[in-house]
Write a protein that holds these residues in place. Structure first.
Motif, PDB file in Angstrom:
ATOM      1  N   ILE A   5       1.007  -1.011  -0.166  1.00  0.00           N
ATOM      2  CA  ILE A   5       0.263  -0.067  -0.011  1.00  0.00           C
ATOM      3  C   ILE A   5       0.898   1.305   0.057  1.00  0.00           C
ATOM      4  CG2 ILE A   5      -1.190   1.311   1.131  1.00  0.00           C
ATOM      5  CD1 ILE A   5      -2.737  -1.745   2.189  1.00  0.00           C
ATOM      6  N   LYS A   6       1.838   1.035  -0.176  1.00  0.00           N
ATOM      7  CA  LYS A   6       3.285   2.184   0.983  1.00  0.00           C
ATOM      8  C   LYS A   6       3.753   2.745  -1.512  1.00  0.00           C
ATOM      9  CE  LYS A   6       5.278   5.204   3.241  1.00  0.00           C
ATOM     10  NZ  LYS A   6       4.501   6.242   3.460  1.00  0.00           N
ATOM     11  N   ASN A  10       2.519   6.053  -2.089  1.00  0.00           N
ATOM     12  CA  ASN A  10       4.273   7.372  -2.730  1.00  0.00           C
ATOM     13  C   ASN A  10       3.966   7.729  -4.332  1.00  0.00           C
ATOM     14  OD1 ASN A  10       5.540   7.158  -0.523  1.00  0.00           O
ATOM     15  ND2 ASN A  10       6.779   4.772  -0.980  1.00  0.00           N
ATOM     16  N   PHE A  11       3.229   6.497  -5.038  1.00  0.00           N
ATOM     17  CA  PHE A  11       3.310   6.602  -6.455  1.00  0.00           C
ATOM     18  C   PHE A  11       2.635   7.769  -6.767  1.00  0.00           C
ATOM     19  CE2 PHE A  11       1.593   6.361 -10.910  1.00  0.00           C
ATOM     20  CZ  PHE A  11       2.480   5.411 -11.440  1.00  0.00           C
ATOM     21  N   SER A  32     -12.002  -3.566  -0.168  1.00  0.00           N
ATOM     22  CA  SER A  32     -10.102  -4.387  -0.563  1.00  0.00           C
ATOM     23  C   SER A  32      -9.898  -3.273   0.853  1.00  0.00           C
ATOM     24  CB  SER A  32     -10.142  -3.980  -1.783  1.00  0.00           C
ATOM     25  OG  SER A  32      -9.722  -2.360  -2.518  1.00  0.00           O
ATOM     26  N   GLY A  33     -10.139  -2.042   1.361  1.00  0.00           N
ATOM     27  CA  GLY A  33      -9.205  -1.741   1.920  1.00  0.00           C
ATOM     28  C   GLY A  33      -8.806  -0.440   0.836  1.00  0.00           C
ATOM     29  N   ALA A  34      -8.947  -0.403  -0.536  1.00  0.00           N
ATOM     30  CA  ALA A  34      -8.282   0.408  -1.622  1.00  0.00           C
ATOM     31  C   ALA A  34      -8.239   1.829  -0.739  1.00  0.00           C
ATOM     32  CB  ALA A  34      -9.089   0.314  -3.136  1.00  0.00           C
ATOM     33  N   ASN A  35      -9.924   2.327  -0.599  1.00  0.00           N
ATOM     34  CA  ASN A  35     -10.560   3.242  -0.370  1.00  0.00           C
ATOM     35  C   ASN A  35      -9.904   5.070   0.284  1.00  0.00           C
ATOM     36  OD1 ASN A  35     -11.316   1.621   1.678  1.00  0.00           O
ATOM     37  ND2 ASN A  35     -12.952   3.145   2.408  1.00  0.00           N
ATOM     38  N   LYS A  40      -5.392   9.271   2.147  1.00  0.00           N
ATOM     39  CA  LYS A  40      -3.893  10.338   2.296  1.00  0.00           C
ATOM     40  C   LYS A  40      -3.431  11.048   0.456  1.00  0.00           C
ATOM     41  CE  LYS A  40      -2.737   7.023   5.764  1.00  0.00           C
ATOM     42  NZ  LYS A  40      -1.608   5.568   5.267  1.00  0.00           N
ATOM     43  N   ILE A  41      -4.368  11.480   0.319  1.00  0.00           N
ATOM     44  CA  ILE A  41      -3.771  12.155  -1.198  1.00  0.00           C
ATOM     45  C   ILE A  41      -4.770  14.108  -0.326  1.00  0.00           C
ATOM     46  CG2 ILE A  41      -4.697  12.919  -3.350  1.00  0.00           C
ATOM     47  CD1 ILE A  41      -5.841   9.660  -4.024  1.00  0.00           C
ATOM     48  N   LYS A  42      -3.230  14.461  -0.321  1.00  0.00           N
ATOM     49  CA  LYS A  42      -3.317  15.811  -0.434  1.00  0.00           C
ATOM     50  C   LYS A  42      -2.899  17.033  -1.305  1.00  0.00           C
ATOM     51  CE  LYS A  42      -3.204  14.462   4.438  1.00  0.00           C
ATOM     52  NZ  LYS A  42      -2.488  14.731   5.973  1.00  0.00           N
ATOM     53  N   LYS A  43      -3.801  18.144  -1.359  1.00  0.00           N
ATOM     54  CA  LYS A  43      -2.533  19.305  -2.145  1.00  0.00           C
ATOM     55  C   LYS A  43      -2.793  18.663  -3.698  1.00  0.00           C
ATOM     56  CE  LYS A  43       0.068  20.753   0.845  1.00  0.00           C
ATOM     57  NZ  LYS A  43       1.480  21.516   1.660  1.00  0.00           N
ATOM     58  N   LYS A  44      -4.243  17.520  -3.754  1.00  0.00           N
ATOM     59  CA  LYS A  44      -4.424  16.749  -5.015  1.00  0.00           C
ATOM     60  C   LYS A  44      -5.785  16.962  -5.499  1.00  0.00           C
ATOM     61  CE  LYS A  44      -0.288  13.881  -5.463  1.00  0.00           C
ATOM     62  NZ  LYS A  44       0.426  15.236  -6.252  1.00  0.00           N
ATOM     63  N   GLU A  45      -6.234  17.639  -6.798  1.00  0.00           N
ATOM     64  CA  GLU A  45      -7.529  17.533  -7.235  1.00  0.00           C
ATOM     65  C   GLU A  45      -7.770  15.949  -7.671  1.00  0.00           C
ATOM     66  OE1 GLU A  45     -10.555  19.733 -10.653  1.00  0.00           O
ATOM     67  OE2 GLU A  45      -8.839  20.778  -9.953  1.00  0.00           O
TER      68      GLU A  45
END
Length: 385
Positions: A5-6, A10-11, A32-35, A40-45
């Motif tokens: 997941i890390k 990172n990607f 799956s837990g992918a949500n 963790k997604i910051k400063k992105k649209e």
């Protein structure tokens, strides 16, 4: 080859990605837990589209393409099973300005370029779609294939944690698809040394891990099934699939049988047809030797033991192949079934096979019982009234 997941986090954190479009199945994305990656997604649209159809259909594909075009992402992420991945692969290279339906039906779509970078993260271990140069789409209930090197995703991540919590029904169907793809690849007319290497490696892993992954899923067998599916995908990307896959598609579109399960319905019968007609082989290689290799990998001595082993896998995986119990009336739906068979895949079969052969294969293990103007299809070995 196995990721974490890390690695996904990172990607996504790459500063070059400002706008991220995520295509996924709502249930699988959560289970799956992918949500959790969204937090963790910051400063992105970010824009998310949840697919609704169980298998890829033209109507939803058009909606997805429209959403992607309007959002104009610099990273397209597909997280899900085969349908999600196929949608993403096609949506990333298709232009809605084209007469899409006619071009698909006539297998004449003019592929030009990718819209953006595509990252694929499978939540099932089955199709190997993360590495294949093809994708499927259903138009009016009939399955068609896109084939182009442009369809191959730019990146993929195999994250076993995302596979473990999937329902057993999905794991069983997807896993059998991986096994079937490898077996079909080994005897496909387009098979070569490289595809055979991938197929053989895939089988050695999947046959050892498939049932344990269903009965007691853990990181070890989930990782093994991820690798097996990926290798099977690499194999069929070269060789393509054969008759069992060609005949499976109408059973998905007409009767809502999941893809891998549909492939399993008559799998042994198609393989037996090919074995019994070795003298009619149209392959450039020795088809008898390929079957002997398959028998060796499966640790069986002949086609009868092969069939017993495949039937055992299906039984343990709860992949029902009794058409009566599945409420599938072949006689009543024969015209629609044969209309839905994929001719491209049929052409890869090592032995020339026609509609009459397929009809006999589909009906061979069933008794047609006419009673009170109702047709019953009952398996020879399990006649229960």
């Amino acid at each position: 080859m196995i990721n974490s997941i890390k690695d996904l986090e990172n990607f996504i954190e790459d500063r070059s990605f400002k706008k991220i479009f995520i295509l996924c199945g709502k249930k699988s994305f959560t289970i799956s837990g992918a949500n959790k990656i969204l937090k963790k997604i910051k400063k992105k649209e970010v824009s998310i589209y949840y697919k609704t159809s169980k298998y890829p259909i033209l109507e939803e594909l058009i909606t997805i393409i429209d959403n992607v075009k309007k959002f104009n992402p610099d990273l397209f992420i597909a997280i899900g099973g085969g349908a999600v991945i196929d949608y993403a692969k096609i949506a990333n290279i298709v232009d809605l300005k084209d007469n899409l339906k006619n071009l698909i039906i006539n297998y004449s779509y003019p592929f030009k370029k990718k819209l953006t970078k595509l990252l694929v993260v499978p939540t099932t271990a089955g199709s190997g779609a993360e590495v294949t140069s093809n994708a499927v789409i259903y138009v009016d209930g009939i399955k068609y294939s896109f084939e182009s090197e442009l369809l191959i995703p730019d990146n993929f991540l195999l994250i076993p944690e995302f596979l473990i919590s999937a329902p057993n029904k999905i794991k069983a169907s997807a896993g059998f698809d991986a096994i079937a793809q490898a077996l079909e690849s080994a005897i496909s007319k387009k098979s070569n040394d490289k595809s055979l290497e991938y197929a053989s490696s895939s089988l050695k892993i999947s046959l050892n891990s498939y049932l344990s992954f269903l009965e007691n899923p853990n990181l070890k067998n989930a990782s093994e099934m991820s690798i097996a599916a990926n290798l099977a995908g690499k194999a069929i990307s070269i060789s393509k699939t054969t008759a069992p896959h060609a005949a499976s598609y109408p059973f998905t579109s007409l009767f809502n049988i999941s893809h891998g399960h549909a492939v399993a319905l008559f799998f042994e019968k198609f393989m037996t047809f090919n074995f019994n007609n070795l003298n009619r082989s149209e392959t450039s290689f020795n088809l008898s030797e390929r079957f002997n290799l398959i028998f060796k990998i499966l640790k069986v001595k002949n086609i009868n033991e092969f069939n017993t082993k495949i039937s055992h896998l299906k039984y343990k995986a709860n992949l029902q192949d009794n058409l009566f119990k599945l409420k599938i009336n072949v006689e009543k739906n024969s015209e629609r079934i044969f209309k839905g068979i994929n001719l491209l895949r049929l052409g890869n079969n090592p032995v020339k096979i026609n509609q009459s052969d397929i009809y006999n294969i589909i009906n061979k293990k069933w008794l047609n019982v006419f009673n009170n103007k109702t047709w019953f299809f009952i398996k020879f070995n399990f006649v229960n009234f």
